[in-house]
Scaffold this motif. Sequence first.
Motif, PDB file in Angstrom:
ATOM      1  N   GLU A 210      -2.026  -0.223  -0.485  1.00 17.39           N
ATOM      2  CA  GLU A 210      -0.642  -0.582  -0.775  1.00 17.39           C
ATOM      3  C   GLU A 210       0.066   0.654  -1.331  1.00 17.39           C
ATOM      4  OE1 GLU A 210       0.716  -3.290   0.079  1.00 17.39           O
ATOM      5  OE2 GLU A 210      -0.940  -4.705   0.384  1.00 17.39           O
ATOM      6  N   TYR A 211       1.402   0.593  -1.405  1.00 14.85           N
ATOM      7  CA  TYR A 211       2.193   1.786  -1.719  1.00 14.85           C
ATOM      8  C   TYR A 211       2.586   1.939  -3.180  1.00 14.85           C
ATOM      9  CZ  TYR A 211       2.998   2.073   3.375  1.00 14.85           C
ATOM     10  OH  TYR A 211       2.856   2.173   4.734  1.00 14.85           O
ATOM     11  N   ALA A 212       2.386   0.921  -4.010  1.00 19.61           N
ATOM     12  CA  ALA A 212       2.955   0.968  -5.362  1.00 19.61           C
ATOM     13  C   ALA A 212       2.462   2.171  -6.162  1.00 19.61           C
ATOM     14  CB  ALA A 212       2.631  -0.327  -6.110  1.00 19.61           C
ATOM     15  N   ILE A 213       1.169   2.391  -6.220  1.00 15.22           N
ATOM     16  CA  ILE A 213       0.641   3.479  -7.059  1.00 15.22           C
ATOM     17  C   ILE A 213       0.957   4.848  -6.459  1.00 15.22           C
ATOM     18  CG2 ILE A 213      -1.368   4.337  -8.313  1.00 15.22           C
ATOM     19  CD1 ILE A 213      -0.234   1.412  -8.977  1.00 15.22           C
ATOM     20  N   PRO A 214       0.863   5.061  -5.138  1.00  9.34           N
ATOM     21  CA  PRO A 214       1.352   6.336  -4.590  1.00  9.34           C
ATOM     22  C   PRO A 214       2.821   6.610  -4.912  1.00  9.34           C
ATOM     23  CG  PRO A 214      -0.035   5.233  -2.970  1.00  9.34           C
ATOM     24  CD  PRO A 214       0.140   4.274  -4.113  1.00  9.34           C
ATOM     25  N   ILE A 215       3.660   5.581  -4.924  1.00 11.41           N
ATOM     26  CA  ILE A 215       5.062   5.759  -5.313  1.00 11.41           C
ATOM     27  C   ILE A 215       5.158   6.210  -6.764  1.00 11.41           C
ATOM     28  CG2 ILE A 215       7.169   4.470  -5.884  1.00 11.41           C
ATOM     29  CD1 ILE A 215       6.784   2.892  -3.308  1.00 11.41           C
ATOM     30  N   ILE A 216       4.415   5.547  -7.636  1.00 13.40           N
ATOM     31  CA  ILE A 216       4.440   5.887  -9.059  1.00 13.40           C
ATOM     32  C   ILE A 216       4.016   7.339  -9.268  1.00 13.40           C
ATOM     33  CG2 ILE A 216       3.244   5.457 -11.251  1.00 13.40           C
ATOM     34  CD1 ILE A 216       3.284   2.462 -10.494  1.00 13.40           C
ATOM     35  N   GLU A 217       2.941   7.753  -8.604  1.00 17.50           N
ATOM     36  CA  GLU A 217       2.468   9.132  -8.751  1.00 17.50           C
ATOM     37  C   GLU A 217       3.491  10.127  -8.215  1.00 17.50           C
ATOM     38  OE1 GLU A 217      -2.370   8.923  -8.603  1.00 17.50           O
ATOM     39  OE2 GLU A 217      -1.315   8.894  -6.691  1.00 17.50           O
ATOM     40  N   ALA A 218       4.062   9.837  -7.058  1.00 20.34           N
ATOM     41  CA  ALA A 218       5.011  10.781  -6.445  1.00 20.34           C
ATOM     42  C   ALA A 218       6.246  10.962  -7.307  1.00 20.34           C
ATOM     43  CB  ALA A 218       5.396  10.292  -5.051  1.00 20.34           C
ATOM     44  N   ILE A 219       6.785   9.872  -7.852  1.00 22.06           N
ATOM     45  CA  ILE A 219       7.977   9.968  -8.694  1.00 22.06           C
ATOM     46  C   ILE A 219       7.649  10.661 -10.010  1.00 22.06           C
ATOM     47  CG2 ILE A 219       9.664   8.637 -10.027  1.00 22.06           C
ATOM     48  CD1 ILE A 219       9.665   6.561  -7.780  1.00 22.06           C
ATOM     49  N   TYR A 220       6.557  10.273 -10.627  1.00 24.48           N
ATOM     50  CA  TYR A 220       6.233  10.793 -11.962  1.00 24.48           C
ATOM     51  C   TYR A 220       5.854  12.276 -11.915  1.00 24.48           C
ATOM     52  CZ  TYR A 220       4.730  10.620 -16.823  1.00 24.48           C
ATOM     53  OH  TYR A 220       4.620  10.831 -18.174  1.00 24.48           O
ATOM     54  N   PHE A 221       5.046  12.665 -10.904  1.00 25.18           N
ATOM     55  CA  PHE A 221       4.559  14.044 -10.826  1.00 25.18           C
ATOM     56  C   PHE A 221       5.408  14.911  -9.893  1.00 25.18           C
ATOM     57  CE2 PHE A 221       0.656  11.641 -11.978  1.00 25.18           C
ATOM     58  CZ  PHE A 221       0.367  12.294 -13.174  1.00 25.18           C
ATOM     59  N   ASP A 222       6.506  14.335  -9.352  1.00 25.10           N
ATOM     60  CA  ASP A 222       7.416  15.040  -8.453  1.00 25.10           C
ATOM     61  C   ASP A 222       6.681  15.604  -7.238  1.00 25.10           C
ATOM     62  OD1 ASP A 222       9.769  15.971  -7.431  1.00 25.10           O
ATOM     63  OD2 ASP A 222       9.883  17.751  -8.704  1.00 25.10           O
ATOM     64  N   ASP A 223       5.794  14.794  -6.652  1.00 28.26           N
ATOM     65  CA  ASP A 223       5.242  15.106  -5.339  1.00 28.26           C
ATOM     66  C   ASP A 223       6.274  14.661  -4.296  1.00 28.26           C
ATOM     67  OD1 ASP A 223       2.894  15.815  -6.618  1.00 28.26           O
ATOM     68  OD2 ASP A 223       2.011  13.822  -6.363  1.00 28.26           O
ATOM     69  N   GLU A 224       6.065  15.048  -3.053  1.00 25.83           N
ATOM     70  CA  GLU A 224       6.896  14.490  -1.983  1.00 25.83           C
ATOM     71  C   GLU A 224       5.980  13.876  -0.937  1.00 25.83           C
ATOM     72  OE1 GLU A 224      10.758  15.855  -0.976  1.00 25.83           O
ATOM     73  OE2 GLU A 224      10.153  16.167   1.118  1.00 25.83           O
ATOM     74  N   ILE A 225       6.145  12.585  -0.723  1.00 26.64           N
ATOM     75  CA  ILE A 225       5.341  11.876   0.258  1.00 26.64           C
ATOM     76  C   ILE A 225       6.268  11.072   1.170  1.00 26.64           C
ATOM     77  CG2 ILE A 225       3.333  11.698  -1.258  1.00 26.64           C
ATOM     78  CD1 ILE A 225       4.102   8.760  -1.756  1.00 26.64           C
ATOM     79  N   GLU A 226       5.752  10.718   2.345  1.00 28.32           N
ATOM     80  CA  GLU A 226       6.483   9.862   3.270  1.00 28.32           C
ATOM     81  C   GLU A 226       5.753   8.532   3.384  1.00 28.32           C
ATOM     82  OE1 GLU A 226       7.606   9.786   8.010  1.00 28.32           O
ATOM     83  OE2 GLU A 226       7.905  11.659   6.890  1.00 28.32           O
ATOM     84  N   LEU A 227       6.500   7.445   3.311  1.00 29.82           N
ATOM     85  CA  LEU A 227       5.931   6.108   3.438  1.00 29.82           C
ATOM     86  C   LEU A 227       6.359   5.488   4.760  1.00 29.82           C
ATOM     87  CD1 LEU A 227       6.537   4.658  -0.148  1.00 29.82           C
ATOM     88  CD2 LEU A 227       4.490   5.794   0.745  1.00 29.82           C
TER      89      LEU A 227
END
Length: 471
Positions: A337-354
């Motif tokens: 699921e996407y919830a935790i990858p979203i949290i990590e990307a926003i918090y650590f300023d990564d850039e990911i595509e969903l």
Amino acid sequence: MNKMKVSLIGAGSISFALGALQDLVLSERLKTQIELEIALMDISEENVNRTHTYATDMFQAFENPAKIWQTTNLEEALCESHFVIVAIERERYHYWSQDFHIPRRYGSKQIYGENGGPGSMFHTLRNMGPMLEIAKTMEKVCPEAWFINYTNPEAKLVEAISKLTSIKVVGLCHGLDMGIHQLAEFLERDANEIGVEGGGLNHFGFFTKIYDKNTGENLYPLFDQKEKEANALAQFDHLGLSRTMYRTYGYYPYPGTNHIGEYVSYAEDFYAGLSLLYRYDPIREKLWEKDSRVPDFVYSASGHVLDKKLFPKDDSYEQWTEQAYIFKKENVQRSHEYAIPIIEAIYFDDEIELNAVNMQNNGAIKGLPDDMVVETQAIVNGSGISLKPMTVELPTAIIGTIHIQGTIHKLLIEAFLERSKTKLLQAILLDPQAPTYYQACAMIDEMCELQKEILPKLEWKSGEELQVIKR
């Protein structure tokens, strides 16, 4: 060390709550780079205690120092939270069985009643109040937090929160990923090799591009050939309508018949398992009376569902639930699921595509209103979440079908705010699976009486009253 608070609302949920907790415990960065606090909240003290016990055992087993605590108090759980994951539903199958059977009794041809059709409208009105309560509480105690939603009807509820509160909200669903696996079966390729562009409405999306991730090759010509060669009855309940819609509109839909069929009038012809949904005997059983059973929910007519023993001993929902909460370290795995990858990307300023999120359109899908909640691919980084504009326009007929649902979204929000059966009637009559006018009126009255303990109190409004509200 920086701190992060994640709140799980509806923590008694088996699928999403336990999946989110497993993703949290397996995140190395959340374990080592921040002080993580997890608040578990549910209106059922028994359920939230059960989840807390499971979570505590799991985090200890993985030597994860996160602080985990439970409560039945919403404001306490949300206070100063950074991310709020929501998966709520009260007596899900009990009310869903009503959503399914009663509209069909009044002449609707709806095939599911969860996210589309008249049944979904009662589902929406039941959940809209609690969802807005969560969002409005967030406005008071954590106004900058992200509201990450798994609760259905996804698009209708996310649109209500987007329009009626200031909270940043995103709805998540893995339906597009299910569609990619169908493409992989037809193409006889690994799903990880297949790239797509796709979108539309939650549970009613279309792949506008299919390509090889490594070479960029357009795979639609090969898919067209393979679809023609494939057995016409293979996985018919899941793929029959999808294949017909592909031949009708030129793009392959996702996630499958029992979902996409909720939004069109002709789905019944392609769903052989329809008679199994919430199957019961009306002569011998009086459903929804006190102490009566909730009929079994059948997702599809394939696989083990039709192979049940006459006297099963170990497949009850209660036993399945009990087994799910027995912690075994070897069973812990990522949920995808996407919830935790979203949290990590926003918090650590990564850039990911969903692959797919549900948010207000704002031009991402041409031909649909900017303020309508749509589903398509997205970019996530430290600035938040933004939809990727689709480069290929959806066919006129598909845009028209989705546009009808967008109007229904608006009418349901108005019905909720105005406490109006009349606005609900307008929404139902607009739906492709609507019954007649007289049937719709009677259906609304019966459902409002049957679900009066959980629906907002709605009343019939006269033409003059509607005019006054509009002014």
